[in-house]
Design an enzyme around this catalytic site. Structure first.
Site, mmCIF file in Angstrom:
data_model
loop_
_atom_site.group_PDB
_atom_site.id
_atom_site.type_symbol
_atom_site.label_atom_id
_atom_site.label_comp_id
_atom_site.label_asym_id
_atom_site.label_seq_id
_atom_site.Cartn_x
_atom_site.Cartn_y
_atom_site.Cartn_z
ATOM 1 N N PHE A 209 11.730 0.284 8.687
ATOM 2 C CA PHE A 209 10.974 0.987 7.659
ATOM 3 C C PHE A 209 11.926 1.850 6.822
ATOM 4 O O PHE A 209 12.822 2.488 7.367
ATOM 5 C CB PHE A 209 9.923 1.856 8.355
ATOM 6 C CG PHE A 209 8.862 2.384 7.457
ATOM 7 C CD1 PHE A 209 7.747 1.619 7.157
ATOM 8 C CD2 PHE A 209 8.959 3.653 6.904
ATOM 9 C CE1 PHE A 209 6.752 2.103 6.323
ATOM 10 C CE2 PHE A 209 7.966 4.142 6.069
ATOM 11 C CZ PHE A 209 6.863 3.369 5.778
ATOM 12 N N ASP B 280 10.774 3.914 17.228
ATOM 13 C CA ASP B 280 9.711 4.247 16.285
ATOM 14 C C ASP B 280 8.518 3.367 16.648
ATOM 15 O O ASP B 280 8.587 2.139 16.514
ATOM 16 C CB ASP B 280 10.161 3.996 14.839
ATOM 17 C CG ASP B 280 9.150 4.553 13.834
ATOM 18 O OD1 ASP B 280 7.951 4.564 14.152
ATOM 19 O OD2 ASP B 280 9.568 4.970 12.734
ATOM 20 N N ARG C 151 0.278 -8.199 3.759
ATOM 21 C CA ARG C 151 0.115 -7.913 5.191
ATOM 22 C C ARG C 151 -1.366 -7.907 5.545
ATOM 23 O O ARG C 151 -2.184 -7.304 4.851
ATOM 24 C CB ARG C 151 0.716 -6.553 5.547
ATOM 25 C CG ARG C 151 2.221 -6.517 5.476
ATOM 26 C CD ARG C 151 2.772 -5.254 6.125
ATOM 27 N NE ARG C 151 2.150 -4.037 5.589
ATOM 28 C CZ ARG C 151 2.447 -2.815 6.006
ATOM 29 N NH1 ARG C 151 3.328 -2.631 6.961
ATOM 30 N NH2 ARG C 151 1.851 -1.760 5.463
ATOM 31 N N TYR D 194 -1.821 8.208 11.688
ATOM 32 C CA TYR D 194 -2.817 7.821 10.666
ATOM 33 C C TYR D 194 -3.014 6.314 10.568
ATOM 34 O O TYR D 194 -3.783 5.845 9.751
ATOM 35 C CB TYR D 194 -2.454 8.402 9.292
ATOM 36 C CG TYR D 194 -1.055 8.127 8.813
ATOM 37 C CD1 TYR D 194 -0.708 6.888 8.293
ATOM 38 C CD2 TYR D 194 -0.079 9.112 8.867
ATOM 39 C CE1 TYR D 194 0.581 6.638 7.849
ATOM 40 C CE2 TYR D 194 1.214 8.874 8.432
ATOM 41 C CZ TYR D 194 1.532 7.637 7.924
ATOM 42 O OH TYR D 194 2.809 7.392 7.494
ATOM 43 N N LYS D 195 -2.286 5.548 11.392
ATOM 44 C CA LYS D 195 -2.447 4.088 11.368
ATOM 45 C C LYS D 195 -3.531 3.721 12.388
ATOM 46 O O LYS D 195 -4.698 3.981 12.152
ATOM 47 C CB LYS D 195 -1.096 3.426 11.613
ATOM 48 C CG LYS D 195 -0.164 3.685 10.412
ATOM 49 C CD LYS D 195 1.269 3.282 10.612
ATOM 50 C CE LYS D 195 2.039 3.546 9.304
ATOM 51 N NZ LYS D 195 3.481 3.473 9.465
#
Ligand SMILES: *Cc1c(COP(=O)(O)O)cnc(C)c1O
Length: 411
Positions: free
Chosen positions: A134, A211, A385, A236-237
């Site tokens: 990321f 991560d 995605r 928040y995912k």
């Protein structure tokens, strides 16, 4: 669309047999949304999140005022951290805090680890990372390398797969200060071999920072069992904490006495309210904190953790594998013949909770899908995605979304 009815029948059967189907009602409905396929970027809100926020503002903030800190808020970073550790990370209590953003916690933890490694052995001045990680992870490590005079050692994984243990073994050695990798790759969805890679790094004398932003709440993680050293992730995912919800950081108990993070504020002090002359780090995981913790922003996350506790991460993962497997069959049948490539691992044991599909015009296709209420996301240069969050997504929704994608890809 080829064999639409056969797939629609499969979706009906999968939904009917889905033990998690009944939890979808716990989430707020979204007007005009046909298929939400971006749970890996921003989880949907639980109804309980709004109720809890209202109650907190009225009763706890409004009623307890400054007394709230003494009465409990002060311990929330560790308490909520322990809950994430237990529900999703395989981490025993006392090793996880909730604070900051993933970017900031990553900086604090990686800096602490690199500083400690370089102090113990000045030859250890390389940070091993991968080119598919990321962006914020890569940028933060670039910054640390510049600050500390360290070097970056890049792994170049297959963009449709991810970092393998063999690739890590080829890059680590007596010069490695730290290895930083994502457990689930944000683009391909590749699920890295956590225990094997951790072992390889340790054999070379280097710690690993995982991560887990794209795995937490979706794929079981076992940080203690792997012998992981450090980890960070988002809430928040798949944890449904809400936009900008705070992150969490894991620091294995055995490192807590030695590692020092660089943003030494009063909340990481041994005794914050002594307000003494110099900084003295807390002797435990609290030392990862810097300033006043984001109490209000943890409330929706508490609702997400309640649900995860109720369902269990293994049941979430079992449905996730079925959801992405179904999406993969639809992609092969409807999109493969239209020049769409699957840029994700096919083996379920190497696949996280989302898939990436690629074609040169997918940016425009995404715009058209969003106008129809079909919401995947787009990642440059050409990837869509598909991230169906198991607690809030039905197989029928995946079918509708993929059918819309097939239609828009046929234009
Ligand atoms: C989502 C994500 C982030 C986000 O970091 P923020 O500080 O919350 O913006 C970082 N790393 C990975 C691997 C992610 O998937």
């Amino acid at each position: 669309m080829r064999e639409f009815e056969r797939f629609a029948e499969q979706a009906r059967r999968l939904d009917a047999e889905d033990p998690l189907g009944r939890y979808r009602d716990r989430f707020l409905p979204a007007d005009g949304v046909v298929a939400y396929l971006d749970g890996n970027s921003l989880g949907r809100p639980l109804r309980a999140a709004g109720e809890r926020l209202g109650r907190f503002v009225g009763q706890e903030w409004g009623g307890r005022l400054i007394r709230g800190w003494d009465e409990g808020w002060i311990d929330w970073p560790r308490q909520v951290g322990d809950r994430i550790g237990r529900a999703a990370l395989g981490a025993a209590p006392g090793q996880v805090v909730v604070a900051d953003s993933t970017t900031v916690l990553l900086y604090k933890l990686a800096r602490a680890a690199v500083d400690a490694a370089m102090a113990a052995d000045p030859r250890r001045r390389e940070i091993v990372l991968d080119a598919e990680n990321f962006p914020t992870d890569r940028y933060v490590l670039e910054g640390i390398a510049a600050e500390r005079g360290a070097a970056l050692r890049w792994i170049d994984p297959d963009p449709a797969a991810g970092v393998t243990p063999e690739q890590v073994a080829a890059e680590v050695g007596p010069a490695t200060a730290l290895v930083v990798l994502s457990h689930v790759a944000y683009r391909s969805g590749h699920l890295a071999d956590g225990p094997a890679i951790t072992r390889i790094a340790h054999d070379a004398g280097a710690p690993v920072l995982w991560d887990v932003s794209h795995s937490v709440g979706s794929v079981p993680v076992a940080l203690d069992e792997w012998g992981a050293d450090l980890a960070v992730g988002c809430s928040y995912k798949y944890l449904n904490g809400g936009p900008g919800a705070p992150a969490f950081g894991y620091l294995a108990a055995r490192h807590q006495a030695a590692l020092r993070q660089p943003v030494q504020g009063w909340f990481g002090h041994r005794d914050p309210f002594a307000m003494g002359p110099g900084h003295e780090a807390a002797p435990d995981v609290r030392a990862l904190l810097s300033g006043t913790p984001p109490i209000l922003a943890m409330i929706p996350l508490l609702a997400g953790l309640d649900l995860l506790d109720e369902v269990g991460i293994d049941a979430v993962r079992a449905k996730s594998v079925l959801l992405t497997g179904f999406a993969l069959r639809l992609a092969d049948e409807w999109l493969g013949p239209r020049g769409v490539a699957v840029a994700s691992p096919r083996a379920p044991e190497r696949r996280g909770g989302h898939l990436t599909l690629r074609r040169a015009d997918f940016r425009e296709v995404t715009d058209r899908l969003w106008k129809r209420g079909v919401l995947p996301d787009f990642r440059t240069p050409d990837g869509i995605r598909i991230g169906p969050a198991p607690l809030s997504t039905s197989f029928a929704e995946v079918l509708s979304g993929m059918a819309a994608l097939a239609e828009e890809s046929a234009r």
